[in-house]
Design an enzyme around this catalytic site. Sequence first.
Site, PDB file in Angstrom:
ATOM      1  N   GLU B  51       0.805  -1.229   0.000  1.00 16.23           N
ATOM      2  CA  GLU B  51       0.000   0.000   0.000  1.00 16.23           C
ATOM      3  C   GLU B  51       0.836   1.277   0.000  1.00 16.23           C
ATOM      4  O   GLU B  51       0.403   2.310  -0.496  1.00 16.23           O
ATOM      5  CB  GLU B  51      -0.956   0.011   1.196  1.00 16.23           C
ATOM      6  CG  GLU B  51      -2.123  -0.957   1.075  1.00 16.23           C
ATOM      7  CD  GLU B  51      -1.801  -2.349   1.589  1.00 16.23           C
ATOM      8  OE1 GLU B  51      -0.619  -2.634   1.872  1.00 16.23           O
ATOM      9  OE2 GLU B  51      -2.744  -3.164   1.711  1.00 16.23           O
ATOM     10  N   PHE B 113     -11.816  -7.546  13.549  1.00 18.90           N
ATOM     11  CA  PHE B 113     -10.752  -8.006  12.664  1.00 18.90           C
ATOM     12  C   PHE B 113     -10.379  -6.894  11.668  1.00 18.90           C
ATOM     13  O   PHE B 113     -11.248  -6.327  11.023  1.00 18.90           O
ATOM     14  CB  PHE B 113     -11.193  -9.262  11.910  1.00 18.90           C
ATOM     15  CG  PHE B 113     -10.160  -9.733  10.921  1.00 18.90           C
ATOM     16  CD1 PHE B 113      -8.919 -10.190  11.358  1.00 18.90           C
ATOM     17  CD2 PHE B 113     -10.424  -9.706   9.556  1.00 18.90           C
ATOM     18  CE1 PHE B 113      -7.956 -10.604  10.447  1.00 18.90           C
ATOM     19  CE2 PHE B 113      -9.458 -10.127   8.642  1.00 18.90           C
ATOM     20  CZ  PHE B 113      -8.233 -10.582   9.091  1.00 18.90           C
ATOM     21  N   GLN B 114      -9.107  -6.618  11.550  1.00 23.45           N
ATOM     22  CA  GLN B 114      -8.569  -5.569  10.683  1.00 23.45           C
ATOM     23  C   GLN B 114      -9.171  -4.201  10.973  1.00 23.45           C
ATOM     24  O   GLN B 114      -9.376  -3.392  10.076  1.00 23.45           O
ATOM     25  CB  GLN B 114      -8.722  -5.939   9.200  1.00 23.45           C
ATOM     26  CG  GLN B 114      -7.841  -7.127   8.826  1.00 23.45           C
ATOM     27  CD  GLN B 114      -7.683  -7.327   7.331  1.00 23.45           C
ATOM     28  OE1 GLN B 114      -8.577  -7.014   6.554  1.00 23.45           O
ATOM     29  NE2 GLN B 114      -6.539  -7.874   6.916  1.00 23.45           N
ATOM     30  N   LYS B 163     -17.493  -0.614   5.933  1.00 23.44           N
ATOM     31  CA  LYS B 163     -17.930  -1.524   4.876  1.00 23.44           C
ATOM     32  C   LYS B 163     -19.434  -1.452   4.616  1.00 23.44           C
ATOM     33  O   LYS B 163     -19.883  -1.485   3.464  1.00 23.44           O
ATOM     34  CB  LYS B 163     -17.535  -2.958   5.247  1.00 23.44           C
ATOM     35  CG  LYS B 163     -17.800  -3.955   4.128  1.00 23.44           C
ATOM     36  CD  LYS B 163     -17.270  -5.337   4.459  1.00 23.44           C
ATOM     37  CE  LYS B 163     -17.457  -6.264   3.263  1.00 23.44           C
ATOM     38  NZ  LYS B 163     -16.959  -7.621   3.550  1.00 23.44           N
ATOM     39  N   MET B 481      24.423   8.407   3.163  1.00 25.87           N
ATOM     40  CA  MET B 481      24.250   9.630   3.935  1.00 25.87           C
ATOM     41  C   MET B 481      24.484   9.370   5.419  1.00 25.87           C
ATOM     42  O   MET B 481      25.080  10.186   6.116  1.00 25.87           O
ATOM     43  CB  MET B 481      22.858  10.215   3.694  1.00 25.87           C
ATOM     44  CG  MET B 481      22.685  11.620   4.238  1.00 25.87           C
ATOM     45  SD  MET B 481      23.888  12.793   3.570  1.00 25.87           S
ATOM     46  CE  MET B 481      22.995  13.478   2.185  1.00 25.87           C
TER      47      MET B 481
END
Lengths: 163, 573
Positions: B51, B113-114, B163, B481
């Site tokens: 993502e 969940f999630q 949802k 760096m």
Amino acid sequence: MRHIISVLMENEPGALSRVVGLFSQRNFNIESLTVAPTEDETLSRLTVTTIGDDRVIEQITKQLNKLIDVVKVVDLSEGDHIERELMMIKFKANGQMRAEIKRTADIFRGQIIDITPNTYTVQLVGSSEKLDAFITSLGNTCIMEVVRSGVSGISRGEKVLAV
Amino acid sequence: MELLSGAEMVVRALRDEGVKYIYGYPGGALLHVYDALFQQNEVEHVLVRHEQAATHMADAYARATGKAGVALVTSGPGATNAVTGIATAYMDSIPMVVITGQVMSFLIGEDAFQETDMLGISRPIVKHNFSVTRAEDIPSIIKKAFYIAQTGRPGPVVIDIPKDMTAPTERFPYEYPKSVKLRSYSPVTKGHSGQIRKAVDMLLAAKRPMIYTGGGVIMGDASRELIELAHLLNYPVTNTLMGLGGFPGTDGQFVGMLGMHGSYEANMAMHHSDLILAVGARFDDRVTNGVDKFCPTARIVHIDIDPASISKTIQADVPIVGPAKVVLDDMIQLVKESKKRPDAEAIAAWWKQIDEWRARHGGRYRTDDSELMKPQQVIEMLCKVTEGDAYVCSDVGQHQMFAAQYYKYNKPNRWINSGGLGTMGFGLPAAMGVKMNFPNEEVVCVTGEGSIQMNIQELSTCKQYDIPVKIICLNNQSLGMVRQWQDMNYESRHSQSYMNSLPDFVKLVESYGHVGIKVTKYSELESAMREAFAMKDRLVFMDIMVDPFEHVYPMQVPRGSMRDMWLSKTERT
């Protein structure tokens, strides 16, 4: 210096967390904070007292103004204003102290709003300084509990904070 | 009126907003939306492999076009994986709309969940965020999100959609709002005319002026106005890391980037200037160095769309809140109308001084006889081979600074890098986002062997969608760096900055179906690079072995003034 900043904001879920989050995110200090809906139920009025130099206060007002939910911001301390805070304070009130608390409350124009044989609960309204002075004058020994509302403020005269 | 489900409204609203590509990754909370996407072919979905890459692709599209990019990620881990990308866009003021799935509204708060509190997590790194509580609000929320993201000081906006708000069983009349008005949000459209007049007077009276511009000129589409004003006055121009390309890199009035790794002449000129015109720049700590020692003789005119950027770190003498484009245009008119002219003698003397500084250092680096390449040489070659006209999307580290210093950007929106957050892993997805939208342009990812491995899985996305970007990997086998700072401040104790067990990048990219070229000698660089760029429809990964001991110079001495710089490992101002 201490400033009282009044914020008019959308009365929406999450709006308060944006304001509070902004203060912690940017390392600004919050002394007290009060919030409640206004006569227009779509708007909430939030008052925050904070301490900072001019540069910090300028950033606070600018950053608050940037929040999408914030409609208006004013630093009340910039002009003439009235500030009030409500305090309820529960004392152990036995023996000599029982009369002393009553006398001191009268001097500060407080009211006794609850009584038991061993306690007084005093309500006091005024500036934060006045509330501090009341606590100091009675000392810590008999205080059982203190609850303060935080400061609310309003401009003097015809100036208003409204949409 | 047409009846649509919440999921269909999401897709339709994006179409009506003119969105061509959305970048995302499906998951449970978004299944209704993905089903709606499947049943149409106007909005095209690009499936990434992580993502974070979706957000960087959307972000880079915005950096290249000025329009908000769109990412679509599911709840929980999908949303948290997007956080780095949202923060990246936020720090650089990039317009982006990120739609995150959420668990069903009646499960919120139950540790479902999630489930994750994406409104809470994203709050400090968004311009605004929304939660959908009524499905019928979806079109207006999407309209508001684009409006907020793209106006004023741009920034990312998150829309969290439970949802059940997208359920196919419930349908609502759909209409996409034509306009939007928010009582609590009205970005300024014009600068204060009195302040602008005052600024122009100061500008014309200046003897050692500097024009210092940042990302606000790029995102504010004000490059043309900047060039006109600068040419009208013949004043030197320096750009921030985010502002490169806002003024042509090959123009004689350009003195290079300023700041920590800015050019010697830009930093010297800033320090000695008597007037700084700052446009769409925010006096970032990587620009100012020690704020108490910043440009002691300069008065400051600061133009910015965001009042909170003005006098945040450096007090402005003349603050002007407004869009760079409009304010600069007003200034141009005033300069043209004014009877006053810049002090020709003073400006000539100023240019003479600047040219002396240029001659003293002027971006030189040492090459030795060994065949080992200097990373600067690679960037100069890249500029030559692409004729300075490519979109250069950079990762973060030494290669980023070399790409900023040695590629000459003549157009805005072509230098694309994570300046504010400094996000390693940004470069490849950024290049992909640009290439998909500009298939006929040359798009390069400049990276290192450290950064590229932070999102290397996207080589798979490149295969799926045929995204023929060119990857220039400056391979110094170390986190350059970090190593440089350890050399300079920690007596060369290279704690965890050496990368052991690097993959064979050529074989790796070949396994993804692309072309890999390894270059170890400078004498082979040009032909190899030309060969890579000749493969127009292939992704080519150039693994270029460079001097692992090279440092980025100039480098400002910490907490010093603008002019306190290391110019090489042994030489300082």
